[in-house]
Design a protein around this motif. Structure first.
Motif, short mmCIF file in Angstrom:
data_model
loop_
_atom_site.label_atom_id
_atom_site.label_comp_id
_atom_site.label_asym_id
_atom_site.label_seq_id
_atom_site.Cartn_x
_atom_site.Cartn_y
_atom_site.Cartn_z
N THR A 87 0.85 -1.30 0.11
CA THR A 87 0.08 -0.19 0.07
C THR A 87 0.88 1.11 0.14
O THR A 87 0.46 2.22 -0.75
CB THR A 87 -0.93 -0.07 1.32
OG1 THR A 87 -1.60 -1.25 1.23
CG2 THR A 87 -1.84 1.25 1.17
N LEU A 88 1.94 1.33 0.86
CA LEU A 88 2.89 2.45 0.87
C LEU A 88 3.33 2.65 -0.40
O LEU A 88 3.58 3.86 -1.03
CB LEU A 88 4.01 2.11 1.65
CG LEU A 88 5.20 3.01 1.92
CD1 LEU A 88 4.83 4.42 2.20
CD2 LEU A 88 6.20 2.51 2.77
N LEU A 123 -1.24 8.28 9.09
CA LEU A 123 -2.73 8.10 8.82
C LEU A 123 -3.00 7.17 7.99
O LEU A 123 -4.12 6.38 8.03
CB LEU A 123 -3.06 9.65 8.52
CG LEU A 123 -3.02 11.00 9.43
CD1 LEU A 123 -3.52 11.81 8.94
CD2 LEU A 123 -3.89 10.40 10.83
N LEU A 124 -2.29 6.96 6.84
CA LEU A 124 -2.52 6.09 5.83
C LEU A 124 -2.33 4.67 6.21
O LEU A 124 -3.02 3.51 5.83
CB LEU A 124 -1.63 6.55 4.67
CG LEU A 124 -1.89 5.52 3.16
CD1 LEU A 124 -3.15 5.60 2.57
CD2 LEU A 124 -0.77 5.65 2.17
N GLU A 183 -3.22 1.12 10.24
CA GLU A 183 -3.80 -0.19 10.37
C GLU A 183 -2.83 -1.46 9.88
O GLU A 183 -3.20 -2.46 10.20
CB GLU A 183 -5.09 -0.30 9.59
CG GLU A 183 -4.85 -0.14 8.09
CD GLU A 183 -6.25 -0.27 7.51
OE1 GLU A 183 -6.79 -1.06 7.38
OE2 GLU A 183 -6.66 0.93 6.89
N PHE A 184 -1.64 -0.91 9.53
CA PHE A 184 -0.65 -2.06 8.66
C PHE A 184 0.60 -2.08 9.49
O PHE A 184 1.45 -2.68 9.44
CB PHE A 184 -0.24 -1.74 7.42
CG PHE A 184 -1.46 -1.74 6.33
CD1 PHE A 184 -2.21 -2.87 5.94
CD2 PHE A 184 -1.99 -0.41 5.51
CE1 PHE A 184 -3.42 -2.92 5.31
CE2 PHE A 184 -3.06 -0.50 4.93
CZ PHE A 184 -3.86 -1.72 4.38
N GLU A 185 0.53 -1.31 10.64
CA GLU A 185 1.58 -1.34 11.60
C GLU A 185 2.02 -2.42 12.32
O GLU A 185 0.93 -2.97 12.67
CB GLU A 185 1.80 0.15 12.51
CG GLU A 185 2.06 1.34 11.46
CD GLU A 185 2.14 2.50 12.40
OE1 GLU A 185 2.20 2.29 13.66
OE2 GLU A 185 2.12 3.71 11.83
N SER A 245 5.41 16.48 7.64
CA SER A 245 4.17 16.55 6.93
C SER A 245 3.96 14.96 6.24
O SER A 245 2.99 14.42 6.23
CB SER A 245 3.98 17.73 5.91
OG SER A 245 5.03 17.27 4.79
N MET A 246 5.06 14.48 5.37
CA MET A 246 5.09 13.24 4.99
C MET A 246 4.94 12.10 6.12
O MET A 246 4.21 11.02 6.13
CB MET A 246 6.22 13.01 4.33
CG MET A 246 6.68 11.72 3.63
SD MET A 246 5.39 11.24 2.42
CE MET A 246 6.01 12.06 1.02
#
Length: 412
Positions: A114-115, A404-405, A408-410, A397-398
């Motif tokens: 996703t990243l 936030l993106l 849920e995958f951490e 900011s990145m």
């Protein structure tokens, strides 16, 4: 020698130069430039000696001002142009440096996918270094300070051209007449007034400029500190004067002509008999005995003008004082005295169009460089199969965006 070199290329030296140049420019704005020694003696009193000795009457063409500009250019060259290799090298090595940064956030395989898809959608450039993939964003930000320094250098160079290349001329022109400028433009003086309707000093000219290509400006009023720019020209209201006006008439033929004169003139048919015009004065004072004393100076319009002339008739010269409306006859001609004509002295400044265009381009480049420096900082994201790390001093900011993106995958 190395210490001198380091000082010449230092930011400290550049700031010192900018402060001195700014101070001298401020002095040049306060002190009238290019006037006569008598003007400074009258205006500044005892201080005029210091002004003339230090060249403050012509600052922008003084040797020390030119030297300061040259030193500023040298400083900018040394501290920016010669560092471009380091900037390019740093940009090339950025990905390799980022590849050695350990992951700061662990992700699941789906999170890594996703990243990477997200970074590709953001149009980040991609580079593989060893086992890591480096995504770069806003790489141009590395060149922001370099672009800004180059723009400052160009601004100084083009500003110097704009300062030293223009040509200036002071010309007088009677209302209803034209004068020709350096580039062939014609400047028409429609009217001029010394005082406004209330009697206050005004010194306003109404002018119109025709460019060499035939382009015509609007009829525009100029006054002290309110010049008019058109094409390559800038026209200032500089001085003023008052000229005598005499209508010469031939009673036999009925022909007549109006002569406007601001210097001694001889009006005649046969070059022997006629009228010698000497001057027109603002007014006069008559004492109890009828003796007339001429007033020789006035700060505004002439309230009660009087002409001083001589009638030449067969070698005999007769001094005469005449008023507007008076008619004198000599040498077969009639000379009728009119109200004096007020006329402007214009300062015409010509600057090549290309110089102004280059100066504007340098300002735009400087604006672009500052925008890139402050609003487009480079950001690199290092990814591998286990997670990612955001690199760069201004990557907050990145980091927040990816947090936030991908939260849920951490992985713990």
């Amino acid at each position: 020698m190395k210490k001198l070199y380091n000082f010449l290329r230092s930011m400290r030296f550049g700031i010192i130069l900018l402060v001195i140049i700014a101070a001298l420019s401020a002095a040049g704005s306060v002190i009238q430039q290019g006037q006569s020694a008598a003007y400074y003696a009258t205006t500044y009193g005892k201080a005029h000696g210091v002004i003339l000795m230090l060249g403050l009457n012509n600052i922008y063409r003084s040797w020390y001002f030119v030297l300061l500009l040259a030193l500023l250019c040298l400083n900018l060259v040394l501290c920016s142009i010669l560092r471009i290799k380091n900037v390019v090298k740093s940009a090339k090595n950025a990905a390799e440096t980022a590849s050695r940064v350990p992951d700061t956030v662990k992700l699941t395989p789906e999170g890594v996918k996703t990243l990477r898809e997200h970074l590709k959608k953001k149009h980040c450039s991609e580079e593989t270094v060893g086992d890591a993939i480096i995504y770069s964003r806003r790489n141009i930000g590395r060149y922001g300070t370099f672009i800004t320094h180059v723009a400052i250098l160009l601004t100084v160079v083009f500003g110097a051209l704009a300062l030293y290349l223009p040509r200036t001329a002071d010309k007088t022109c009677f209302p209803g007449e034209y004068i020709t400028a350096f580039d062939g433009s014609r400047i028409y003086v429609d009217s001029f007034r010394i005082e406004d309707d209330t009697g206050s000093l005004d010194f306003t000219s109404s002018i119109q400029i025709t460019s060499p290509s035939g382009k015509l400006s609007d009829l525009t009023e100029i006054s002290v500190n309110h010049p008019f720019s058109f094409g390559s020209l800038k026209v200032y209201q500089q001085t003023y004067g008052t000229a005598g006006s005499v209508t010469v008439r031939d009673p036999e033929t009925g022909d007549e002509d109006v002569f406007v004169m601001n210097e001694v003139s001889f009006l005649s048919i046969d070059s022997v008999n006629g009228l010698w015009y000497e001057a027109v004065y603002p007014g006069y004072i008559k004492d109890e005995n009828g003796e007339v004393t001429l007033i020789t100076s006035s700060s505004g319009s002439y309230p009660d003008p009087i002409y001083k002339v001589q009638l030449a008739s067969d070698g005999v010269y007769t001094p005469v004082l005449a008023f507007p409306g008076d008619v004198l006859r000599v040498g077969g001609l009639e000379f009728e005295f009119n109200r004096p004509v007020e006329y402007p002295g214009l300062r015409i400044k010509y600057t090549p169009t290309a110089v102004n265009a280059l100066l504007c381009a340098a300002f735009l480049l400087m604006t672009l460089g500052l925008y890139i420096t402050f609003f487009m900082p480079p950001v690199l994201v290092r990814t591998d199969d286990k997670g990612y790390a955001v690199c760069g001093p201004k990557g907050e900011s990145m980091r927040l965006e990816l947090k936030l993106l991908l939260q849920e995958f951490e992985e713990e």
